[in-house]
Design a protein around this motif. Sequence first.
Motif, PDB file in Angstrom:
ATOM      1  N   LEU A   1       1.004  -1.073  -0.379  1.00  0.00           N
ATOM      2  CA  LEU A   1      -0.454  -0.430  -0.238  1.00  0.00           C
ATOM      3  C   LEU A   1       0.198   1.090   0.035  1.00  0.00           C
ATOM      4  O   LEU A   1       0.619   1.812  -0.610  1.00  0.00           O
ATOM      5  CB  LEU A   1      -0.675  -0.043   1.025  1.00  0.00           C
ATOM      6  CG  LEU A   1      -2.044  -1.010   1.142  1.00  0.00           C
ATOM      7  CD1 LEU A   1      -3.081  -1.011   2.728  1.00  0.00           C
ATOM      8  CD2 LEU A   1      -3.224  -1.093   0.173  1.00  0.00           C
ATOM      9  N   ASN A   2       2.096   1.066   0.513  1.00  0.00           N
ATOM     10  CA  ASN A   2       2.618   2.509   0.394  1.00  0.00           C
ATOM     11  C   ASN A   2       3.487   2.771  -0.479  1.00  0.00           C
ATOM     12  O   ASN A   2       3.869   3.411  -0.826  1.00  0.00           O
ATOM     13  CB  ASN A   2       3.634   2.247   1.859  1.00  0.00           C
ATOM     14  CG  ASN A   2       4.673   0.759   1.707  1.00  0.00           C
ATOM     15  OD1 ASN A   2       4.575  -0.391   2.065  1.00  0.00           O
ATOM     16  ND2 ASN A   2       6.347   1.241   1.359  1.00  0.00           N
ATOM     17  N   LEU A   3       3.408   1.704  -1.539  1.00  0.00           N
ATOM     18  CA  LEU A   3       4.041   1.863  -2.663  1.00  0.00           C
ATOM     19  C   LEU A   3       3.025   3.144  -3.699  1.00  0.00           C
ATOM     20  O   LEU A   3       3.646   3.739  -4.621  1.00  0.00           O
ATOM     21  CB  LEU A   3       4.702   0.966  -2.867  1.00  0.00           C
ATOM     22  CG  LEU A   3       5.957  -0.162  -2.200  1.00  0.00           C
ATOM     23  CD1 LEU A   3       6.288  -1.201  -3.412  1.00  0.00           C
ATOM     24  CD2 LEU A   3       6.977   1.254  -2.103  1.00  0.00           C
TER      25      LEU A   3
ATOM     26  N   ALA B   1       0.895   4.177  -2.702  1.00  0.00           N
ATOM     27  CA  ALA B   1       0.103   5.743  -2.026  1.00  0.00           C
ATOM     28  C   ALA B   1       1.960   7.003  -3.010  1.00  0.00           C
ATOM     29  O   ALA B   1       1.618   7.821  -3.228  1.00  0.00           O
ATOM     30  CB  ALA B   1       0.339   5.395  -0.730  1.00  0.00           C
ATOM     31  N   ALA B   2       3.367   6.358  -2.506  1.00  0.00           N
ATOM     32  CA  ALA B   2       3.954   6.621  -2.919  1.00  0.00           C
ATOM     33  C   ALA B   2       3.801   7.306  -4.745  1.00  0.00           C
ATOM     34  O   ALA B   2       4.267   8.376  -5.423  1.00  0.00           O
ATOM     35  CB  ALA B   2       5.824   5.838  -3.149  1.00  0.00           C
TER      36      ALA B   2
ATOM     37  N   ILE C   1      -5.505   3.390   0.066  1.00  0.00           N
ATOM     38  CA  ILE C   1      -4.731   4.600  -0.426  1.00  0.00           C
ATOM     39  C   ILE C   1      -4.398   6.010  -0.769  1.00  0.00           C
ATOM     40  O   ILE C   1      -3.544   6.239  -0.349  1.00  0.00           O
ATOM     41  CB  ILE C   1      -4.205   4.134  -1.999  1.00  0.00           C
ATOM     42  CG1 ILE C   1      -4.216   2.651  -2.425  1.00  0.00           C
ATOM     43  CG2 ILE C   1      -3.256   4.987  -3.265  1.00  0.00           C
ATOM     44  CD1 ILE C   1      -4.077   1.949  -3.892  1.00  0.00           C
TER      45      ILE C   1
ATOM     46  N   GLU D   1      -3.693   6.634   3.361  1.00  0.00           N
ATOM     47  CA  GLU D   1      -1.831   7.194   3.181  1.00  0.00           C
ATOM     48  C   GLU D   1      -1.829   8.265   2.347  1.00  0.00           C
ATOM     49  O   GLU D   1      -0.982   8.740   3.243  1.00  0.00           O
ATOM     50  CB  GLU D   1      -1.344   5.790   2.630  1.00  0.00           C
ATOM     51  CG  GLU D   1       0.280   5.790   2.480  1.00  0.00           C
ATOM     52  CD  GLU D   1       0.453   5.388   3.367  1.00  0.00           C
ATOM     53  OE1 GLU D   1       1.878   6.560   4.171  1.00  0.00           O
ATOM     54  OE2 GLU D   1      -0.063   5.006   5.265  1.00  0.00           O
TER      55      GLU D   1
ATOM     56  N   SER E   1      -2.828  11.328   4.435  1.00  0.00           N
ATOM     57  CA  SER E   1      -1.877  11.330   5.700  1.00  0.00           C
ATOM     58  C   SER E   1      -0.229  11.560   5.795  1.00  0.00           C
ATOM     59  O   SER E   1       0.102  12.777   6.607  1.00  0.00           O
ATOM     60  CB  SER E   1      -1.907  10.036   6.518  1.00  0.00           C
ATOM     61  OG  SER E   1      -0.954   9.054   5.513  1.00  0.00           O
ATOM     62  N   GLN E   2      -0.069  12.000   4.453  1.00  0.00           N
ATOM     63  CA  GLN E   2       0.988  12.068   4.172  1.00  0.00           C
ATOM     64  C   GLN E   2       1.481  13.856   3.371  1.00  0.00           C
ATOM     65  O   GLN E   2       2.301  14.506   3.364  1.00  0.00           O
ATOM     66  CB  GLN E   2       1.743  11.082   3.004  1.00  0.00           C
ATOM     67  CG  GLN E   2       2.219   9.933   3.929  1.00  0.00           C
ATOM     68  CD  GLN E   2       3.387   8.652   2.971  1.00  0.00           C
ATOM     69  OE1 GLN E   2       4.353   9.305   2.036  1.00  0.00           O
ATOM     70  NE2 GLN E   2       3.080   7.705   2.330  1.00  0.00           N
TER      71      GLN E   2
ATOM     72  N   ASN F   1      -2.150  -8.317   0.123  1.00  0.00           N
ATOM     73  CA  ASN F   1      -1.762  -6.507   1.418  1.00  0.00           C
ATOM     74  C   ASN F   1      -2.948  -5.997   1.677  1.00  0.00           C
ATOM     75  O   ASN F   1      -2.818  -4.747   2.000  1.00  0.00           O
ATOM     76  CB  ASN F   1      -0.381  -5.637   0.389  1.00  0.00           C
ATOM     77  CG  ASN F   1       0.160  -5.924  -0.056  1.00  0.00           C
ATOM     78  OD1 ASN F   1       1.573  -6.307   1.204  1.00  0.00           O
ATOM     79  ND2 ASN F   1       0.805  -5.979  -0.809  1.00  0.00           N
TER      80      ASN F   1
ATOM     81  N   TYR G   1      -5.045  -4.244   7.621  1.00  0.00           N
ATOM     82  CA  TYR G   1      -4.176  -2.689   7.970  1.00  0.00           C
ATOM     83  C   TYR G   1      -5.759  -2.346   9.017  1.00  0.00           C
ATOM     84  O   TYR G   1      -6.402  -2.510   9.041  1.00  0.00           O
ATOM     85  CB  TYR G   1      -4.570  -2.359   6.493  1.00  0.00           C
ATOM     86  CG  TYR G   1      -5.393  -1.617   5.695  1.00  0.00           C
ATOM     87  CD1 TYR G   1      -5.984  -1.312   6.209  1.00  0.00           C
ATOM     88  CD2 TYR G   1      -6.457  -3.323   4.240  1.00  0.00           C
ATOM     89  CE1 TYR G   1      -8.198  -0.831   5.773  1.00  0.00           C
ATOM     90  CE2 TYR G   1      -7.216  -3.041   4.825  1.00  0.00           C
ATOM     91  CZ  TYR G   1      -8.262  -1.891   4.150  1.00  0.00           C
ATOM     92  OH  TYR G   1      -9.542  -2.585   4.273  1.00  0.00           O
TER      93      TYR G   1
END
Length: 273
Positions: A82-84, A86-87, A112, A115, A118-119, A196, A200
């Motif tokens: 998930l973080n990828l 989001a990136a 997504i 995330e 949030s960033q 994935n 969560y």
Amino acid sequence: MPELLIFNSIVIVMDTIQLEYSIRGKKNKETLLFVHGAGGSMIQFHQQQEFFSAQYKVVLVSLRGHGDSPKPSPNTTDQYALNLFAADIIQLIKDIDLEHIHFVGNSAGGVIGFEVVSQMPEKFLSLTTFGTTGQMKFPKFLAPVFRGFDALMLRYFKNWYLNLMASQTALNEEAKETCLQMFEKAVAAIPHFRYNLVNYDFTGFIAQCPVPYTLIRCEFDKGINGMLKSTLKAMGANPSAKVIELKGVGHVGNLDDPVAFNNCLKDILNKLV
């Protein structure tokens, strides 16, 4: 006639991932960013792009390994974290210089969204999800079991399995056909992505979401609706969070009834002013 910006392209993200995306709408206006879930693609939101482009800049994107966005190399489970995802979205926002964004996510696309917002909350005006739960609590040891089952079915019974998935995702025949088209392009991604999504927790973020958050609860999305208890509890702690009921639709509510969905989202956006 409104001035329209129409653009479809493939963008390089982080020197390794390419993303298919589409921009249509008015320049220098608020942006609607639509993000699909596991197995989907940007074609899920073509009717929303057409409807909202007279008032907003509307951006659609296909996640890595979906639609015409190439799969990562190597095509392994860790490449669908998930973080990828989001990136990738964050880099896309930077690359095409998006501001004043309303994020709209379906299913895992909504996860997504948690995330991403949030960033970089300073980029966003609101967050709306449908077919999304803020917490998934399957035991982590089941993740490889689910991945293995998906991989097995997609290898040996692909057509039957994709049709089954489409019939469980959408309500009407046209929506099912769109889902089937999307799923067929995402076969290599589906087992890894779903791995994935087994476990969560974004309820802490939801309780303190820095932008107005709306959950569209689709009437016949029984699987997700049965897992919303912790999400609704978190929303209860957030004065800017609200639930909107959308009748007569399932997991992909925007495909099941585009008119009702568009009117629902329009009302949500209008009330933010």
